[in-house]
Design a protein around this motif. Structure first.
Motif, PDB file in Angstrom:
ATOM      1  N   SER A   1      -4.768  14.880   8.927  1.00 53.17           N
ATOM      2  CA  SER A   1      -5.575  14.171   7.935  1.00 53.17           C
ATOM      3  C   SER A   1      -5.893  12.772   8.461  1.00 53.17           C
ATOM      4  CB  SER A   1      -4.823  14.088   6.604  1.00 53.17           C
ATOM      5  OG  SER A   1      -3.589  13.403   6.773  1.00 53.17           O
ATOM      6  N   HIS A   2      -6.950  12.180   7.927  1.00 47.76           N
ATOM      7  CA  HIS A   2      -7.378  10.852   8.350  1.00 47.76           C
ATOM      8  C   HIS A   2      -8.170  10.255   7.195  1.00 47.76           C
ATOM      9  CE1 HIS A   2     -10.252   8.248  10.893  1.00 47.76           C
ATOM     10  NE2 HIS A   2      -9.141   7.586  10.705  1.00 47.76           N
ATOM     11  N   PHE A   3      -7.631   9.191   6.574  1.00 45.76           N
ATOM     12  CA  PHE A   3      -8.331   8.574   5.454  1.00 45.76           C
ATOM     13  C   PHE A   3      -7.886   7.133   5.259  1.00 45.76           C
ATOM     14  CE2 PHE A   3      -4.766  11.104   3.869  1.00 45.76           C
ATOM     15  CZ  PHE A   3      -4.033  10.176   3.148  1.00 45.76           C
ATOM     16  N   GLU A   4      -8.708   6.381   4.523  1.00 46.74           N
ATOM     17  CA  GLU A   4      -8.420   4.989   4.214  1.00 46.74           C
ATOM     18  C   GLU A   4      -7.405   4.912   3.083  1.00 46.74           C
ATOM     19  OE1 GLU A   4     -12.092   3.122   3.098  1.00 46.74           O
ATOM     20  OE2 GLU A   4     -13.013   3.501   5.040  1.00 46.74           O
TER      21      GLU A   4
ATOM     22  N   PHE B   1     -12.716  -3.940   7.199  1.00 45.18           N
ATOM     23  CA  PHE B   1     -11.751  -3.253   8.041  1.00 45.18           C
ATOM     24  C   PHE B   1     -10.799  -2.425   7.189  1.00 45.18           C
ATOM     25  CE2 PHE B   1     -13.280  -6.789  10.452  1.00 45.18           C
ATOM     26  CZ  PHE B   1     -13.419  -6.285  11.730  1.00 45.18           C
ATOM     27  N   PRO B   2     -10.855  -1.108   7.308  1.00 46.28           N
ATOM     28  CA  PRO B   2      -9.948  -0.255   6.540  1.00 46.28           C
ATOM     29  C   PRO B   2      -8.606  -0.056   7.246  1.00 46.28           C
ATOM     30  CG  PRO B   2     -11.609   1.087   7.615  1.00 46.28           C
ATOM     31  CD  PRO B   2     -11.920  -0.339   7.948  1.00 46.28           C
ATOM     32  N   LEU B   3      -7.560   0.082   6.446  1.00 47.62           N
ATOM     33  CA  LEU B   3      -6.253   0.528   6.933  1.00 47.62           C
ATOM     34  C   LEU B   3      -6.281   2.043   6.817  1.00 47.62           C
ATOM     35  CD1 LEU B   3      -3.254   0.075   7.768  1.00 47.62           C
ATOM     36  CD2 LEU B   3      -2.735  -0.026   5.324  1.00 47.62           C
ATOM     37  N   HIS B   4      -6.215   2.730   7.965  1.00 52.54           N
ATOM     38  CA  HIS B   4      -6.296   4.191   8.000  1.00 52.54           C
ATOM     39  C   HIS B   4      -4.920   4.820   8.129  1.00 52.54           C
ATOM     40  CE1 HIS B   4     -10.682   4.288   9.565  1.00 52.54           C
ATOM     41  NE2 HIS B   4     -10.636   4.468   8.278  1.00 52.54           N
ATOM     42  N   PHE B   5      -4.763   5.959   7.473  1.00 51.59           N
ATOM     43  CA  PHE B   5      -3.588   6.807   7.638  1.00 51.59           C
ATOM     44  C   PHE B   5      -4.016   8.005   8.459  1.00 51.59           C
ATOM     45  CE2 PHE B   5      -1.107  10.510   6.220  1.00 51.59           C
ATOM     46  CZ  PHE B   5       0.154  10.088   6.604  1.00 51.59           C
ATOM     47  N   HIS B   6      -3.224   8.326   9.475  1.00 51.73           N
ATOM     48  CA  HIS B   6      -3.432   9.502  10.321  1.00 51.73           C
ATOM     49  C   HIS B   6      -2.204  10.381  10.137  1.00 51.73           C
ATOM     50  CE1 HIS B   6      -6.661   7.368  12.429  1.00 51.73           C
ATOM     51  NE2 HIS B   6      -5.859   6.327  12.406  1.00 51.73           N
TER      52      HIS B   6
ATOM     53  N   ALA C   1       0.848  -1.191   0.000  1.00 51.69           N
ATOM     54  CA  ALA C   1       0.000   0.000   0.000  1.00 51.69           C
ATOM     55  C   ALA C   1       0.883   1.241   0.000  1.00 51.69           C
ATOM     56  CB  ALA C   1      -0.916   0.007   1.212  1.00 51.69           C
ATOM     57  N   ILE C   2       0.375   2.298  -0.589  1.00 48.54           N
ATOM     58  CA  ILE C   2       1.102   3.565  -0.666  1.00 48.54           C
ATOM     59  C   ILE C   2       0.200   4.676  -0.145  1.00 48.54           C
ATOM     60  CG2 ILE C   2       2.178   5.254  -2.209  1.00 48.54           C
ATOM     61  CD1 ILE C   2       2.743   2.904  -4.135  1.00 48.54           C
ATOM     62  N   VAL C   3       0.738   5.508   0.731  1.00 47.02           N
ATOM     63  CA  VAL C   3       0.011   6.672   1.218  1.00 47.02           C
ATOM     64  C   VAL C   3       0.148   7.765   0.163  1.00 47.02           C
ATOM     65  CG1 VAL C   3      -0.139   8.431   3.010  1.00 47.02           C
ATOM     66  CG2 VAL C   3       0.456   6.075   3.627  1.00 47.02           C
ATOM     67  N   PRO C   4      -0.961   8.311  -0.351  1.00 49.82           N
ATOM     68  CA  PRO C   4      -0.857   9.375  -1.352  1.00 49.82           C
ATOM     69  C   PRO C   4      -0.256  10.650  -0.762  1.00 49.82           C
ATOM     70  CG  PRO C   4      -3.142   9.079  -0.698  1.00 49.82           C
ATOM     71  CD  PRO C   4      -2.343   8.002  -0.016  1.00 49.82           C
ATOM     72  N   MET C   5       0.406  11.429  -1.607  1.00 45.54           N
ATOM     73  CA  MET C   5       1.043  12.670  -1.155  1.00 45.54           C
ATOM     74  C   MET C   5       0.024  13.751  -0.810  1.00 45.54           C
ATOM     75  SD  MET C   5       4.174  12.196  -0.752  1.00 45.54           S
ATOM     76  CE  MET C   5       4.713  13.878  -0.508  1.00 45.54           C
ATOM     77  N   SER C   6      -1.143  13.697  -1.430  1.00 49.05           N
ATOM     78  CA  SER C   6      -2.168  14.683  -1.094  1.00 49.05           C
ATOM     79  C   SER C   6      -3.386  13.956  -0.532  1.00 49.05           C
ATOM     80  CB  SER C   6      -2.561  15.504  -2.323  1.00 49.05           C
ATOM     81  OG  SER C   6      -3.056  14.657  -3.333  1.00 49.05           O
ATOM     82  N   ASN C   7      -4.154  14.659   0.275  1.00 44.99           N
ATOM     83  CA  ASN C   7      -5.336  14.069   0.882  1.00 44.99           C
ATOM     84  C   ASN C   7      -6.395  13.801  -0.176  1.00 44.99           C
ATOM     85  OD1 ASN C   7      -4.014  14.439   3.275  1.00 44.99           O
ATOM     86  ND2 ASN C   7      -5.222  16.213   3.885  1.00 44.99           N
ATOM     87  N   PRO C   8      -7.036  12.632  -0.124  1.00 45.29           N
ATOM     88  CA  PRO C   8      -8.117  12.366  -1.076  1.00 45.29           C
ATOM     89  C   PRO C   8      -9.310  13.270  -0.790  1.00 45.29           C
ATOM     90  CG  PRO C   8      -7.912  10.585   0.525  1.00 45.29           C
ATOM     91  CD  PRO C   8      -6.792  11.532   0.793  1.00 45.29           C
ATOM     92  N   ASP C   9     -10.190  13.420  -1.793  1.00 42.17           N
ATOM     93  CA  ASP C   9     -11.382  14.253  -1.633  1.00 42.17           C
ATOM     94  C   ASP C   9     -12.301  13.719  -0.541  1.00 42.17           C
ATOM     95  OD1 ASP C   9     -10.545  15.958  -3.641  1.00 42.17           O
ATOM     96  OD2 ASP C   9     -11.628  14.859  -5.194  1.00 42.17           O
ATOM     97  N   SER C  10     -12.281  12.410  -0.350  1.00 41.53           N
ATOM     98  CA  SER C  10     -13.120  11.768   0.653  1.00 41.53           C
ATOM     99  C   SER C  10     -12.233  11.009   1.627  1.00 41.53           C
ATOM    100  CB  SER C  10     -14.086  10.789  -0.025  1.00 41.53           C
ATOM    101  OG  SER C  10     -14.740  10.004   0.939  1.00 41.53           O
ATOM    102  N   ALA C  11     -12.644  10.933   2.874  1.00 47.71           N
ATOM    103  CA  ALA C  11     -11.886  10.177   3.872  1.00 47.71           C
ATOM    104  C   ALA C  11     -12.056   8.676   3.684  1.00 47.71           C
ATOM    105  CB  ALA C  11     -12.322  10.566   5.280  1.00 47.71           C
ATOM    106  N   VAL C  12     -13.027   8.290   2.841  1.00 49.10           N
ATOM    107  CA  VAL C  12     -13.316   6.878   2.603  1.00 49.10           C
ATOM    108  C   VAL C  12     -12.802   6.499   1.221  1.00 49.10           C
ATOM    109  CG1 VAL C  12     -15.150   5.155   2.403  1.00 49.10           C
ATOM    110  CG2 VAL C  12     -15.323   6.979   4.100  1.00 49.10           C
ATOM    111  N   LEU C  13     -12.133   5.365   1.159  1.00 49.60           N
ATOM    112  CA  LEU C  13     -11.559   4.858  -0.073  1.00 49.60           C
ATOM    113  C   LEU C  13     -12.613   4.744  -1.164  1.00 49.60           C
ATOM    114  CD1 LEU C  13      -8.905   3.475  -1.175  1.00 49.60           C
ATOM    115  CD2 LEU C  13      -9.992   1.337  -0.548  1.00 49.60           C
ATOM    116  N   ASP C  14     -12.294   5.223  -2.356  1.00 47.58           N
ATOM    117  CA  ASP C  14     -13.180   5.104  -3.504  1.00 47.58           C
ATOM    118  C   ASP C  14     -13.007   3.707  -4.090  1.00 47.58           C
ATOM    119  OD1 ASP C  14     -14.539   5.182  -5.896  1.00 47.58           O
ATOM    120  OD2 ASP C  14     -13.655   7.081  -6.565  1.00 47.58           O
ATOM    121  N   GLU C  15     -13.940   2.810  -3.786  1.00 52.48           N
ATOM    122  CA  GLU C  15     -13.796   1.418  -4.200  1.00 52.48           C
ATOM    123  C   GLU C  15     -13.942   1.229  -5.700  1.00 52.48           C
ATOM    124  OE1 GLU C  15     -15.115  -1.759  -1.730  1.00 52.48           O
ATOM    125  OE2 GLU C  15     -15.537  -0.357  -0.111  1.00 52.48           O
ATOM    126  N   GLN C  16     -14.409   2.242  -6.426  1.00 51.27           N
ATOM    127  CA  GLN C  16     -14.422   2.160  -7.884  1.00 51.27           C
ATOM    128  C   GLN C  16     -12.996   2.241  -8.427  1.00 51.27           C
ATOM    129  OE1 GLN C  16     -16.908   1.254  -9.375  1.00 51.27           O
ATOM    130  NE2 GLN C  16     -18.716   1.928  -8.299  1.00 51.27           N
TER     131      GLN C  16
END
Length: 117
Positions: free
Chosen positions: A106-109, A96-101, A27-42
């Motif tokens: 920031s806080h997102f899946e 169960f999501p793997l969260h980045f804090h 898994a890779i943590v993105p450099m910028s915060n996603p638009d949503s805190a929840v992973l876009d499963e699409q």
């Protein structure tokens, strides 16, 4: 700083570093915060694993922060200088999501497990 995100991990979910993982997930943590805190499963599918399997996430990040699969893994601090490992036994069924804090609050899946069985 990350103490607010700590959740007590059941002893049966903790595995020794020498225990072989049944599933290894990069898994890779993105450099910028996603638009949503929840992973876009699409865009990124969740990973299906069996109950009682040992799971190992190998996570790289260009950002400082911490990682956790809430209720299943200890909080692991992450530093951009090296990849970190989050390991646990999948003792519960469910999603169960793997969260980045992030240090920037920031806080997102970044990944999701669907544990069945």
């Amino acid at each position: 700083m990350f103490a607010d995100y700590c959740v007590t991990v059941p002893p049966e979910a903790i595995v020794e570093p020498t225990t072989r993982a049944d599933e290894i997930i990069d898994a890779i943590v993105p450099m910028s915060n996603p638009d949503s805190a929840v992973l876009d499963e699409q865009k990124q599918r969740s990973r299906k694993v069996g109950k009682n399997q040992v799971i190992e996430f190998r996570v790289s990040s260009g950002r400082k922060g911490a990682l956790a699969v809430h209720g299943l893994s200890e909080l692991v601090r992450i530093d951009p200088s090296r990849a970190e490992v989050v390991r646990f036994k999948a003792i519960y069924s469910g999603r169960f999501p793997l969260h980045f804090h992030g240090e920037d609050m920031s806080h997102f899946e970044i990944s999701v497990l669907e544990i069945y069985g």
